[in-house]
Structures are given as structure tokens and as C-alpha cells.
Design an enzyme around this catalytic site. Structure first.
Site, short mmCIF file in Angstrom:
data_model
loop_
_atom_site.label_atom_id
_atom_site.label_comp_id
_atom_site.label_asym_id
_atom_site.label_seq_id
_atom_site.Cartn_x
_atom_site.Cartn_y
_atom_site.Cartn_z
CD GLU A 190 -6.64 -4.54 -6.52
OE1 GLU A 190 -5.64 -4.50 -5.82
OE2 GLU A 190 -6.60 -4.34 -7.75
CG HIS A 248 0.50 -4.81 11.00
ND1 HIS A 248 0.02 -4.90 9.71
CD2 HIS A 248 0.45 -6.07 11.51
CE1 HIS A 248 -0.28 -6.17 9.45
NE2 HIS A 248 -0.05 -6.89 10.54
CE1 TYR A 263 12.72 1.62 11.83
CE2 TYR A 263 10.85 1.09 10.41
CZ TYR A 263 11.81 0.70 11.34
OH TYR A 263 11.85 -0.59 11.79
CD GLN A 301 -4.33 -6.00 7.59
OE1 GLN A 301 -3.53 -6.88 7.24
NE2 GLN A 301 -5.38 -5.64 6.87
N1 APR Z 1 -10.85 2.25 -2.31
C1 APR Z 1 -11.04 0.91 -2.15
N2 APR Z 1 -10.01 0.01 -2.11
C2 APR Z 1 -8.77 0.50 -2.26
C3 APR Z 1 -8.49 1.88 -2.43
C4 APR Z 1 -9.60 2.76 -2.44
N3 APR Z 1 -9.44 4.08 -2.59
N4 APR Z 1 -7.14 2.04 -2.55
C5 APR Z 1 -6.60 0.80 -2.46
N5 APR Z 1 -7.56 -0.12 -2.28
C6 APR Z 1 -7.41 -1.56 -2.09
C7 APR Z 1 -6.41 -2.20 -3.01
O1 APR Z 1 -7.04 -2.63 -4.19
C8 APR Z 1 -5.92 -3.39 -2.19
O2 APR Z 1 -6.70 -4.55 -2.46
O3 APR Z 1 -6.89 -1.74 -0.79
C9 APR Z 1 -6.18 -2.97 -0.74
C10 APR Z 1 -4.89 -2.75 0.03
O4 APR Z 1 -4.23 -3.99 0.10
P1 APR Z 1 -2.69 -4.02 0.54
O5 APR Z 1 -1.93 -2.96 -0.18
O6 APR Z 1 -2.25 -5.44 0.46
O7 APR Z 1 -2.72 -3.56 2.07
P2 APR Z 1 -3.07 -4.42 3.35
O8 APR Z 1 -4.07 -5.48 3.06
O9 APR Z 1 -3.39 -3.44 4.42
O10 APR Z 1 -1.65 -5.10 3.68
C11 APR Z 1 -1.54 -5.79 4.93
O11 APR Z 1 0.83 -6.04 4.58
O12 APR Z 1 2.88 -5.18 3.97
C12 APR Z 1 2.08 -5.47 5.04
O13 APR Z 1 2.21 -4.42 7.14
C13 APR Z 1 1.76 -4.24 5.83
O14 APR Z 1 -0.27 -3.78 7.08
C14 APR Z 1 0.22 -4.19 5.80
C15 APR Z 1 -0.17 -5.62 5.50
#
Ligand code: APR
Length: 261
Positions: free
Chosen positions: A222, A121, A67, A101
Site C-alpha cells: 500500500e 531494531h 516479549y 527494521q
Molecule cells: N506485501 C507487501 N506489503 C505488505 C505485505 C505484503 N504481504 N504485508 C504488509 N505490507 C505492508 C503494509 O501495507 C505496510 O505498509 O508493509 C508495511 C509495513 O509497515 P509497518 O507495519 O509500519 O512496519 P514497519 O514499516 O516495518 O514499521 C517500522 O515501527 O513499530 C515500529 O519497531 C517497529 O520496526 C518497526 C517500525
């Protein structure tokens, strides 16, 4: 402006009620690590070792260190053009709900009315008691941990303290699921920004909105787990493309006035 961006822009402009679902990708360019994309936290950490009630019960000190590390990560992060663009959208007159999230608080820091933001979250900026309504700035508890209290408990009721975030295996905060479901059902456009759309129950709001007739726009760097549901897919850097999609340019402030800075 690409064809996809123009189509997405038109859907935003025509929408009567918008729900935005943001994920870690919108904060990545502010310096907050994502979870699953390149360099994501879950590449170097295992969620079950940190972000679960069991991990907390097993080794609270390690979780408090996690944290503290994550709190330190966001302490100096500022909103980027992606957050500012959505703040402008929320001020623009079309009823908008931002479901995030993310636990970094950057949407509100960008100027979005907190009443329009659902932090599903939670927030890593605050701590909570698992047994009563005690809430406070997480720094209050981190100071106790730094002073040697390895497993801080609530001063009011003696209950367990943790960050005011929703860990894996925990339910969302009371009322949030109903609120985001109602928003998804009532909207005519859902805009998913910077999320891999893999984590439920929150990700379910995208197909729920689509089943109730909403158009779906996904803005991400992506492919996501729900690209097949999208009416428009905008691939690219969020801070570079989102302003165009929502009709905000970086040369203006969030109220839309030409910014002096
Ligand atoms: N521009 C566009 N897309 C981006 C960028 C950027 N600069 N940086 C990262 N991404 C994309 C990544 O390619 C990925 O597909 O953002 C997405 C983030 O996905 P995750 O890392 O899975 O995050 P998220 O979907 O918010 O995860 C949901 O999972 O672990 C738990 O509590 C956590 O809230 C989180 C939840």
C-alpha cells in the site's frame, strides 16, 4: 511482469551498490504481524504501553509477557520468497547491504550473510543487559520469568534485562546509525521493501540516499510515507513481486542454481 516491475528490475540490474531497507511487510507472509497495515499490532496494542523503557520500568512482567508472546509468534515462522529473493540478491555479486527494521531474524535464516544484515531494531531472539555486555538467547531469561522471576536482572552485574530490541525512545545500537548512513550515501540504489517508512531515524536513510544521487525503488502493498521520492513504485504482494524485481525465481535456490526441491 508489469511496466513498474520491469523498470525496477532494470534499476537493480544496473546498480553498482545497493541498500535494501526492509520492514514488517516482508515478514507478514511468513506469519509475523505488521505494525500499521491491516491487522497491525499497533491497532490492538499501544506502543507506549509495551515497547518503551518507561513501560518496562513500570510493569516489567507485562513487557516480558509481550516479549514471550512475540518470541512465540516467530518461533515457527520461516523465511518466504521475499527473504529468499534478497538472499539471492546479496549473493549475486553487486555489493548489497540489507538494513532491516524487523527483529525476527528471517533474513539470516533465508541464507543472507549476517555480515550484510543490519538489524537496526535488534532481535527478539536474544536478551541483553542494559548495564553490561551480557547477551544470550532470550529463552534463557524467559525460562526465569516462567519460573516466577517477574523482573529478571543480570546474573553478572545485577542490571536490568530486556529483549535485545530497540524500544521506542531508545537509541539504536552503537555504530548502526553511522553504518546505515554511510551505506545510504555510498549506494546508487535504495530498495525499500515492506515498510510504511514512518519510523525514524531509520526511514531517513531513503531521502539521504536520494539526496546523494541514488535511485529509489519502493516495493509495498500500500502507499508509503515516501512514495513521492520513488523513481519506481511496485505495489503488490512482496513474496510474489520481489523475486522478479531482483531477478530471482522461486524455482532456484539462493545461489541461483535450479533447486532440486
Ligand atoms: N506485501 C507487501 N506489503 C505488505 C505485505 C505484503 N504481504 N504485508 C504488509 N505490507 C505492508 C503494509 O501495507 C505496510 O505498509 O508493509 C508495511 C509495513 O509497515 P509497518 O507495519 O509500519 O512496519 P514497519 O514499516 O516495518 O514499521 C517500522 O515501527 O513499530 C515500529 O519497531 C517497529 O520496526 C518497526 C517500525
Amino acid at each position: 511482469m508489469t511496466t513498474e516491475m520491469a523498470r525496477a528490475r532494470r534499476l537493480v540490474a544496473e546498480a553498482d551498490r545497493i541498500v535494501v531497507l526492509t520492514g514488517a511487510g516482508i515478514s507478514a507472509e511468513s506469519g509475523v504481524p505488521t505494525f500499521r497495515g491491516a491487522g497491525g499490532l499497533w491497532k490492538s496494542h499501544r506502543p507506549e504501553e509495551l515497547a518503551t523503557p518507561e513501560a518496562f520500568a513500570r510493569d516489567p512482567q507485562t513487557v516480558w509477557e509481550w516479549y514471550a508472546w512475540r518470541r512465540g509468534l516467530i518461533a515457527d515462522c520461516d523465511p518466504n520468497h521475499g527473504h529468499l529473493a534478497l538472499a539471492r540478491l546479496a549473493l549475486g555479486g553487486t555489493p548489497t547491504t540489507i538494513v532491516t527494521q524487523n527483529v525476527d531474524g528471517l533474513h539470516v535464516m533465508a541464507g543472507t550473510d549476517p555480515a550484510l544484515v543490519v538489524e537496526v531494531h535488534g532481535t527478539t531472539r536474544r536478551a541483553m543487559c542494559l548495564s553490561c555486555d551480557w547477551r544470550d538467547d532470550i529463552e534463557v531469561v524467559l525460562a526465569r520469568v516462567r519460573a516466577g522471576d517477574e523482573d529478571p536482572h543480570c546474573v553478572d552485574c545485577g542490571g536490568l534485562l530486556k529483549s535485545a530490541t530497540v524500544s521506542f525512545g531508545q537509541n539504536l545500537f552503537p555504530g548502526d546509525m553511522e553504518r546505515i548512513e554511510q551505506a545510504a550515501i555510498a549506494c546508487d540504489l535504495v530498495l525499500a521493501v515492506g515498510s510504511s517508512l514512518q519510523v525514524y531515524p531509520v526511514a531517513a536513510m531513503v531521502p539521504l540516499a536520494a539526496r546523494h544521487g541514488a535511485r529509489v525503488v519502493i516495493v509495498n502493498g500500500e502507499p508509503t510515507a515516501m512514495d513521492d521520492l520513488a523513481d519506481v513504485l511496485v505495489m503488490g504482494s512482496i513474496s510474489e513481486v520481489l523475486g522478479t524485481v531482483v531477478g530471482w525465481s522461486a524455482g532456484r535456490n539462493v545461489r541461483g542454481d535450479a533447486s532440486v526441491d
